[in-house]
Design a protein around this motif. Structure first.
Motif, PDB file in Angstrom:
ATOM      1  N   PHE A  75       0.815  -1.208   0.000  1.00 11.12           N
ATOM      2  CA  PHE A  75       0.000   0.000   0.000  1.00 11.12           C
ATOM      3  C   PHE A  75       0.854   1.266   0.000  1.00 11.12           C
ATOM      4  CE2 PHE A  75      -3.139  -3.119   1.386  1.00 11.12           C
ATOM      5  CZ  PHE A  75      -4.186  -2.781   0.540  1.00 11.12           C
ATOM      6  N   THR A  76       2.081   1.180   0.503  1.00 13.51           N
ATOM      7  CA  THR A  76       3.008   2.309   0.350  1.00 13.51           C
ATOM      8  C   THR A  76       3.342   2.505  -1.115  1.00 13.51           C
ATOM      9  OG1 THR A  76       3.986   1.885   2.537  1.00 13.51           O
ATOM     10  CG2 THR A  76       5.257   3.239   1.011  1.00 13.51           C
ATOM     11  N   ALA A  77       3.563   1.401  -1.830  1.00  7.91           N
ATOM     12  CA  ALA A  77       3.821   1.476  -3.270  1.00  7.91           C
ATOM     13  C   ALA A  77       2.621   2.057  -4.003  1.00  7.91           C
ATOM     14  CB  ALA A  77       4.158   0.080  -3.808  1.00  7.91           C
ATOM     15  N   ASN A  78       1.424   1.599  -3.646  1.00  9.43           N
ATOM     16  CA  ASN A  78       0.216   2.091  -4.310  1.00  9.43           C
ATOM     17  C   ASN A  78      -0.006   3.581  -4.055  1.00  9.43           C
ATOM     18  OD1 ASN A  78      -0.635  -0.288  -5.569  1.00  9.43           O
ATOM     19  ND2 ASN A  78      -1.614  -1.035  -3.719  1.00  9.43           N
ATOM     20  N   MET A  79       0.218   4.019  -2.812  1.00  5.58           N
ATOM     21  CA  MET A  79       0.034   5.435  -2.504  1.00  5.58           C
ATOM     22  C   MET A  79       1.074   6.289  -3.227  1.00  5.58           C
ATOM     23  SD  MET A  79      -1.800   7.672  -1.111  1.00  5.58           S
ATOM     24  CE  MET A  79      -2.895   6.615  -0.171  1.00  5.58           C
ATOM     25  N   SER A  80       2.281   5.775  -3.361  1.00  7.63           N
ATOM     26  CA  SER A  80       3.309   6.488  -4.120  1.00  7.63           C
ATOM     27  C   SER A  80       2.913   6.581  -5.585  1.00  7.63           C
ATOM     28  CB  SER A  80       4.659   5.768  -3.981  1.00  7.63           C
ATOM     29  OG  SER A  80       5.084   5.735  -2.639  1.00  7.63           O
ATOM     30  N   GLY A  81       2.394   5.480  -6.125  1.00  6.10           N
ATOM     31  CA  GLY A  81       1.919   5.492  -7.504  1.00  6.10           C
ATOM     32  C   GLY A  81       0.768   6.459  -7.711  1.00  6.10           C
ATOM     33  N   ILE A  98       8.143  15.679 -19.466  1.00  8.53           N
ATOM     34  CA  ILE A  98       9.136  14.984 -18.636  1.00  8.53           C
ATOM     35  C   ILE A  98       9.282  15.666 -17.288  1.00  8.53           C
ATOM     36  CG2 ILE A  98      11.573  14.369 -18.444  1.00  8.53           C
ATOM     37  CD1 ILE A  98      10.182  12.606 -20.370  1.00  8.53           C
ATOM     38  N   GLY A  99       9.207  17.002 -17.288  1.00 14.02           N
ATOM     39  CA  GLY A  99       9.343  17.737 -16.036  1.00 14.02           C
ATOM     40  C   GLY A  99       8.286  17.333 -15.027  1.00 14.02           C
ATOM     41  N   ALA A 100       7.044  17.167 -15.515  1.00 17.79           N
ATOM     42  CA  ALA A 100       5.964  16.737 -14.629  1.00 17.79           C
ATOM     43  C   ALA A 100       6.209  15.328 -14.111  1.00 17.79           C
ATOM     44  CB  ALA A 100       4.631  16.799 -15.375  1.00 17.79           C
ATOM     45  N   PHE A 101       6.752  14.464 -14.975  1.00 18.90           N
ATOM     46  CA  PHE A 101       7.050  13.094 -14.557  1.00 18.90           C
ATOM     47  C   PHE A 101       8.128  13.077 -13.476  1.00 18.90           C
ATOM     48  CE2 PHE A 101       9.703   9.243 -15.167  1.00 18.90           C
ATOM     49  CZ  PHE A 101       8.780   8.300 -14.746  1.00 18.90           C
ATOM     50  N   ILE A 102       9.181  13.875 -13.651  1.00 18.24           N
ATOM     51  CA  ILE A 102      10.244  13.941 -12.650  1.00 18.24           C
ATOM     52  C   ILE A 102       9.700  14.467 -11.326  1.00 18.24           C
ATOM     53  CG2 ILE A 102      12.430  15.064 -12.047  1.00 18.24           C
ATOM     54  CD1 ILE A 102      13.127  15.031 -15.029  1.00 18.24           C
ATOM     55  N   LEU A 103       8.872  15.525 -11.410  1.00 19.45           N
ATOM     56  CA  LEU A 103       8.259  16.077 -10.197  1.00 19.45           C
ATOM     57  C   LEU A 103       7.385  15.026  -9.521  1.00 19.45           C
ATOM     58  CD1 LEU A 103       7.612  18.480  -8.353  1.00 19.45           C
ATOM     59  CD2 LEU A 103       5.745  19.077  -9.922  1.00 19.45           C
ATOM     60  N   ALA A 108       6.388  11.080  -5.294  1.00 18.17           N
ATOM     61  CA  ALA A 108       6.086   9.688  -4.953  1.00 18.17           C
ATOM     62  C   ALA A 108       7.123   9.132  -3.978  1.00 18.17           C
ATOM     63  CB  ALA A 108       6.045   8.838  -6.223  1.00 18.17           C
ATOM     64  N   MET A 109       8.389   9.431  -4.215  1.00 18.54           N
ATOM     65  CA  MET A 109       9.439   8.955  -3.323  1.00 18.54           C
ATOM     66  C   MET A 109       9.349   9.616  -1.961  1.00 18.54           C
ATOM     67  SD  MET A 109      12.794   8.333  -5.740  1.00 18.54           S
ATOM     68  CE  MET A 109      12.727   9.844  -6.699  1.00 18.54           C
ATOM     69  N   LEU A 110       8.928  10.883  -1.934  1.00 20.23           N
ATOM     70  CA  LEU A 110       8.745  11.572  -0.651  1.00 20.23           C
ATOM     71  C   LEU A 110       7.638  10.904   0.161  1.00 20.23           C
ATOM     72  CD1 LEU A 110       9.415  13.907   1.240  1.00 20.23           C
ATOM     73  CD2 LEU A 110       7.764  15.321  -0.010  1.00 20.23           C
ATOM     74  N   SER A 232       8.262   3.076  -3.009  1.00 23.39           N
ATOM     75  CA  SER A 232       7.872   4.130  -3.952  1.00 23.39           C
ATOM     76  C   SER A 232       8.408   3.845  -5.349  1.00 23.39           C
ATOM     77  CB  SER A 232       8.365   5.492  -3.460  1.00 23.39           C
ATOM     78  OG  SER A 232       9.772   5.586  -3.488  1.00 23.39           O
ATOM     79  N   VAL A 233       9.608   3.281  -5.428  1.00 23.51           N
ATOM     80  CA  VAL A 233      10.155   2.889  -6.731  1.00 23.51           C
ATOM     81  C   VAL A 233       9.272   1.800  -7.351  1.00 23.51           C
ATOM     82  CG1 VAL A 233      12.148   1.889  -7.930  1.00 23.51           C
ATOM     83  CG2 VAL A 233      12.510   3.490  -6.046  1.00 23.51           C
ATOM     84  N   ALA A 234       8.835   0.848  -6.509  1.00 21.75           N
ATOM     85  CA  ALA A 234       7.927  -0.193  -6.990  1.00 21.75           C
ATOM     86  C   ALA A 234       6.603   0.413  -7.449  1.00 21.75           C
ATOM     87  CB  ALA A 234       7.677  -1.218  -5.879  1.00 21.75           C
TER      88      ALA A 234
END
Length: 331
Positions: A75-81, A98-103, A108-110, A232-234
């Motif tokens: 669920f941490t992965a899902n919330m990050s996604g 791409i800028g939006a994707f990086i942001l 998501a990692m935060l 978050s990477v997942a």
């Protein structure tokens, strides 16, 4: 030459060597059972499927080695996604740059870092049990996600995200490359750093670790924070693979991450375990799943086989079997 080979086998460890033999036997068995098993299409399919489970398993690994648990990995992965998806939607969805994707990835990692850090802080400084704390976080994230999405899913992402979830580099699936990089980093972190030493010491005997001068509370917080980061990477990979995000994605993977850890020799009581045997166990589970599917078995049979496989491994590792094996060698 013989000494160098013996040293190499010692470095591999009995766990790795035994699992490697099982991996080869299972792969050979399915290669004879189905002519499609060793085809490029099937191997590529396995290369796309395993990394998501692999990332979540690595996120589970360090908490178990430390004597804890993280039930909130999925669920941490899902919330990050969901965080990544929400930001992409705000910037135009399929037309987001791409800028939006990086942001979105940073956000998501935060989220993953914060979820893991909260679990770690409560375990370390409040003294609550890891299972209870991570279970509470899992329920919180599930409820929050259901509230924000109204039980539905978010879809419609930029085409360039397909490279992460479905692309190849020199015929190697990009998700598998991502998993390989993370696995190497995780191995180095646990085996070659002070943090890794503290993880094993904390899992072996937390009081002894404190008496030895290790900052066990800081170690616990960092363990769960990094676990959340990996989740978050997942989650990012999950969004790229499915081209949609939903709170319930991958719920069934939670118990399989635990299965993969225990199959890979992680001590459920903490203090023992390595990354390499766990990776081999992931390949074994993936081969079993793909092989059974190719021979026409019901997909739910794979789960049953995984369970029986783990029971067999637990029996083989039991003290009774070890005592009997030692007796046979002496006689």
């Amino acid at each position: 030459m013989k000494n160098s080979r013996f040293a190499f086998l010692q470095n591999l460890g009995s766990e790795t060597s035994g699992l490697s033999v099982i991996l080869i036997v299972v792969a050979v068995a399915f290669s004879f059972s189905s002519p499609k098993f060793l085809t490029m299409a099937n191997l590529e399919s396995m290369g796309f499927q395993m990394p998501l489970l692999g990332l979540l398993t690595l996120a589970m690994l360090a908490p178990i080695v430390s004597g804890g648990f993280n039930l909130a990995v999925v669920f941490t992965a899902n919330m990050s996604g969901l965080t990544l998806a929400w930001i992409l939607i705000q910037f135009g969805g399929p037309d987001a740059g791409i800028g939006a994707f990086i942001l979105g990835c940073l956000a998501a990692m935060l989220v993953g870092l914060l979820a893991g850090a909260v679990i770690g802080v409560i375990i370390a400084y409040v003294g609550a049990h890891p299972i209870l704390v991570s279970l509470a976080m899992m329920v919180f994230l599930q409820g929050l996600g259901e509230f924000l999405t109204r039980g539905g899913d978010i879809s419609g992402f930029p085409d360039y995200m397909r490279v992460i979830g479905h692309g190849t580099l020199f015929y190697i699936p990009v998700p598998l490359i991502l998993f390989g990089i993370v696995a190497v980093i995780w191995h180095i972190l646990l085996k070659r750093t002070k943090h890794g030493f503290s993880v094993y010491m904390t899992g072996s005997n937390i009081l002894a670790a404190e008496y030895a001068g290790l900052h066990t509370k800081r170690t616990l917080v960092l363990i769960y924070t990094l676990s959340g980061l990996l989740c978050s990477v997942a989650g990012i990979l999950m969004a790229a693979r499915f081209n949609s995000v939903r709170v319930g994605h991958g719920e069934a993977l939670l118990l399989i991450t635990v299965l993969a850890c225990f199959l890979g020799g992680i001590d459920p009581f903490g203090g023992k375990g390595r990354v390499v045997p766990v990776i081999i166990s992931l390949f074994i589970l993936q081969i079993l799943s793909s092989g059974l599917n190719l021979i026409g078995a019901n997909q739910h049979l794979a789960t049953a086989v995984w369970g029986l496989f783990l029971i067999a491994v637990m029996v083989m590792r039991s003290d009774l079997v070890r005592t009997f094996a030692s007796y046979v060698r002496k006689t």
